[in-house]
Design a protein around this motif. Structure first.
Motif, PDB file in Angstrom:
ATOM      1  N   THR A 550       0.850  -1.194   0.000  1.00  0.00           N
ATOM      2  CA  THR A 550       0.000   0.000   0.000  1.00  0.00           C
ATOM      3  C   THR A 550       0.884   1.241   0.000  1.00  0.00           C
ATOM      4  OG1 THR A 550      -1.752  -1.148   1.195  1.00  0.00           O
ATOM      5  CG2 THR A 550      -1.780   1.262   1.263  1.00  0.00           C
ATOM      6  N   TRP A 585      -7.091   8.498  -2.392  1.00  0.00           N
ATOM      7  CA  TRP A 585      -5.836   7.922  -1.906  1.00  0.00           C
ATOM      8  C   TRP A 585      -5.112   8.802  -0.903  1.00  0.00           C
ATOM      9  CZ3 TRP A 585      -1.690  11.041  -3.040  1.00  0.00           C
ATOM     10  CH2 TRP A 585      -1.841  11.964  -4.086  1.00  0.00           C
ATOM     11  N   ALA A 591      -4.183   0.524  -2.132  1.00  0.00           N
ATOM     12  CA  ALA A 591      -3.901  -0.888  -1.904  1.00  0.00           C
ATOM     13  C   ALA A 591      -3.608  -1.580  -3.230  1.00  0.00           C
ATOM     14  CB  ALA A 591      -5.086  -1.551  -1.212  1.00  0.00           C
ATOM     15  N   PRO A 595      -0.882  -8.003  -3.055  1.00  0.00           N
ATOM     16  CA  PRO A 595      -0.025  -7.498  -1.970  1.00  0.00           C
ATOM     17  C   PRO A 595       1.147  -8.433  -1.688  1.00  0.00           C
ATOM     18  CG  PRO A 595      -2.052  -8.445  -1.074  1.00  0.00           C
ATOM     19  CD  PRO A 595      -2.171  -8.543  -2.564  1.00  0.00           C
TER      20      PRO A 595
END
Length: 620
Positions: A550, A585, A591, A595
């Motif tokens: 992130t 954001w 995100a 990830p």
């Protein structure tokens, strides 16, 4: 403990002045040790002293020193080193006269006035700042006698001041009963405050000192700035007052570390000799810290040479006089300009509440103010970009030659082509559009053309810290087709209340990458600002897959605002992306679709692209 004391003396005796027969009574050391046992304020340091007393009766070496003053010095070194207390002292004084605290004689009013004026120095400095120097702290009895005169000649002149500098650099004496008096004048009447506890060893009694509910005259109060000046000559009761007010967070201490004396020191005759031992017989135990200032001294909040303390205190007072306007001005700037109006209003309200609660009362320097204000703004807003800043002027553009531009571009951009014709492009900062436009052709030739003909591309923004957003539309446009104009984002500008639309650009330097080839963007927690705006657009429009961490949750490039006429400047984000198009954001970050840690992001992107490139083999 006593063995160490005897060792010091014995070494001296053996090396210099050994005499077979003792020059002094054998009971001298035992009597001295007994005085310490019965009177020293910290009995926990005297473990083993009884054994030392018993052993001392048979030790004659130390008593072989013929000169009594030399013996006194040896004993002083031994006892100070063994107990680790510089206040202990052995002296030889055949003509000793006990020190008696002078009593105030009955004097006519005009002479009392002269006494007060000679012992207390009062001044009103520029800016309505009071200056008060007292070299002896009066006790309750004396204060009762001359209280009305003190009010008339001193205190009533201090009360109207906006701040007070209390000079105790030369205060080396005082009465213990004066501690509660002085501290009470700088606190409120209610609730009562436990100021100090004083343990008296000879009586084995602990006396609690509390603030006083009633005083002669008005209190200075708990809110106006109070600065206490100290030096290495600040001793005893003055140290206690200083330590109490410091730990109540009522005063700022400026100057040198104080002497580390005691609230009570007695000089006691050793037996029938002319030797005396000076012993701290009481000790202060602060209820807030659970410790004492004795021996170690009071450490100032702002440590400067004693001769510089007054000038430093004046600077602190002047700064504190500006702080309310600075905080209120900061709140107004944020409420009027912060990108998100509701957040700006909330931050402004809470910032003013912090000011009113006294959160900024103990700030001593401009640097402390800037640090605290930045921390509070971040805490209240959750926005790392809302902070104090320096007003550093922009550097003038450098006059680069084409060859210099080429070398700069080679350093600024990193390209590669991996197996299966996967392009790789990394750059760590966005440039201003007007600065980039003249060198666009150079960038295309030395950077873009190396990756434009690949079958997929990885754009590495893991180390991209942002920069101007003016080039965002142009950069995004390379990844869309020329035939259709696409709305990339809407930017709301809070100060002007206007919204600007970002669209793809129809004409570009070089060849477009287009919409059909795969695109992966790598991110990390360091990816910030303009880089986040690019990631936000590409993710929101479904043009790229985001792999990594992130992002930082920074902001569009903030603007710098001067707080009033001061030299305090705020960095305030004034623009935000249109949250009706997608979740914003700013402050939250973006995100990733996949990830993974920043370190693993590149390998993960290669695996993803290799699996989806038709007819190509995987590199893993």
């Amino acid at each position: 403990m006593a063995k160490a004391m005897f060792l010091v003396a014995s070494l001296l005796v053996l090396s210099n002045v050994f005499i077979a027969n003792a020059a002094f009574e054998p009971t001298l050391i035992a009597d001295m040790a007994k005085i310490l046992m019965d009177n020293y304020c910290s009995p926990e340091k005297l473990v083993g002293m009884q054994e030392a007393i018993d052993a001392a009766s048979t030790n004659t070496e130390i008593l072989s020193i013929p000169d009594p003053e030399t013996l006194a010095n040896v004993l002083t070194s031994g006892v100070q080193g063994t107990i680790n207390d510089k206040r202990l002292k052995v002296s030889y004084e055949p003509d000793y006269v006990p020190v008696v605290t002078p009593q105030l004689p009955p004097l006519p009013p005009e002479q009392l006035v002269a006494v007060i004026q000679n012992s207390i120095k009062l001044d009103i400095l520029d800016g309505n700042v009071g200056y008060l120097r007292i070299d002896h702290i009066l006790g309750e009895e004396v204060a009762d006698k001359i209280g009305p005169l003190l009010l008339e000649l001193v205190w009533n002149k201090i009360l109207p001041t906006s701040a007070l500098i209390f000079d105790m650099r030369y205060t080396s004496s005082g009465d213990m009963s004066g501690i509660s008096y002085i501290v009470s004048y700088f606190t409120e009447a209610e609730p009562l405050i436990h100021i100090d506890s004083v343990y008296d060893r000879p009586t084995d009694i602990t006396t609690e000192l509390w603030s006083m509910p009633k005083l002669l005259g008005e209190r200075y109060g708990a809110k106006k700035p109070l600065i206490i000046l100290t030096s290495k000559n600040t001793k005893g009761i003055a140290e206690d007052v200083t330590y109490c007010l410091k730990n109540l967070k009522r005063a700022t201490i400026v100057g040198e570390k104080s002497a580390g004396s005691s609230v009570k020191i007695d000089t006691i005759k050793v037996g029938s000799t002319d030797f005396y031992i000076t012993v701290p017989t009481a000790k202060s135990i602060n209820p807030i810290t659970g410790s004492t200032w004795e021996v170690t001294g009071v450490t100032p909040d702002v440590e400067v040479h004693a001769e510089d303390a007054l000038a430093t205190a004046i600077k602190i007072v002047n700064l504190r006089g500006q702080i309310p306007a600075i905080i209120e001005g900061s709140a107004t700037l944020i409420a009027d300009n912060y990108a998100f109006e509701d957040v700006g209003a909330t931050v402004a309200t809470k910032l003013n509440e912090l000011l009113a609660s006294g959160e900024y009362n103990m700030v001593n320097t401009k640097e402390e103010l800037e640090t605290k204000l930045s921390a509070d703004l971040k805490s209240l807003s959750g926005d790392k970009s809302l902070k104090t800043t320096s007003n550093t002027p922009a550097l003038p553009p450098m006059d680069y030659s084409p060859e210099m531009f080429i070398e700069l571009i080679k350093v600024s951009f990193h390209t590669d082509v991996f197996e299966n014709n996967i392009g790789y492009l990394r750059f760590d900062m966005f440039g201003d559009f007007e600065e980039v436009k003249p060198i666009a052709q150079i960038i295309v030739e030395h950077v873009w053309n190396k990756v434009v003909n690949t079958d997929a591309m990885i754009i590495d923004l893991r180390n991209n810290v942002g920069g101007p957003t003016t080039a965002i539309s142009g950069f995004c446009s390379y990844f869309f087709d020329a035939g259709k104009k696409i709305l990339l984002d809407k930017l709301y500008d809070r100060p002007s209340g206007t919204t600007k639309e970002l669209w793809t650009i129809p004409e570009l330097t070089g060849v477009r990458y287009g919409t059909r080839k795969s695109l992966v963007i790598l991110t990390s927690g360091a990816t910030a600002g303009a880089a986040e705006e690019f990631v936000f657009i590409m993710r929101n429009l479904g043009r790229a897959m985001i792999v990594g961490e992130t992002t930082a949750g920074a902001s569009h490039p903030p603007e710098t605002f001067s707080v009033g006429e001061t030299d305090i400047f705020l960095s305030i984000p004034t623009i935000h992306s249109d949250t009706t198009m997608a979740h914003g954001w700013e402050g939250a970050g973006i995100a990733p679709h996949i990830p993974v840690s920043a370190e693993a992001a590149l390998d993960a992107a290669k695996v993803i692209l290799n699996k989806h490139l038709p007819g190509q083999k995987s590199t893993r």
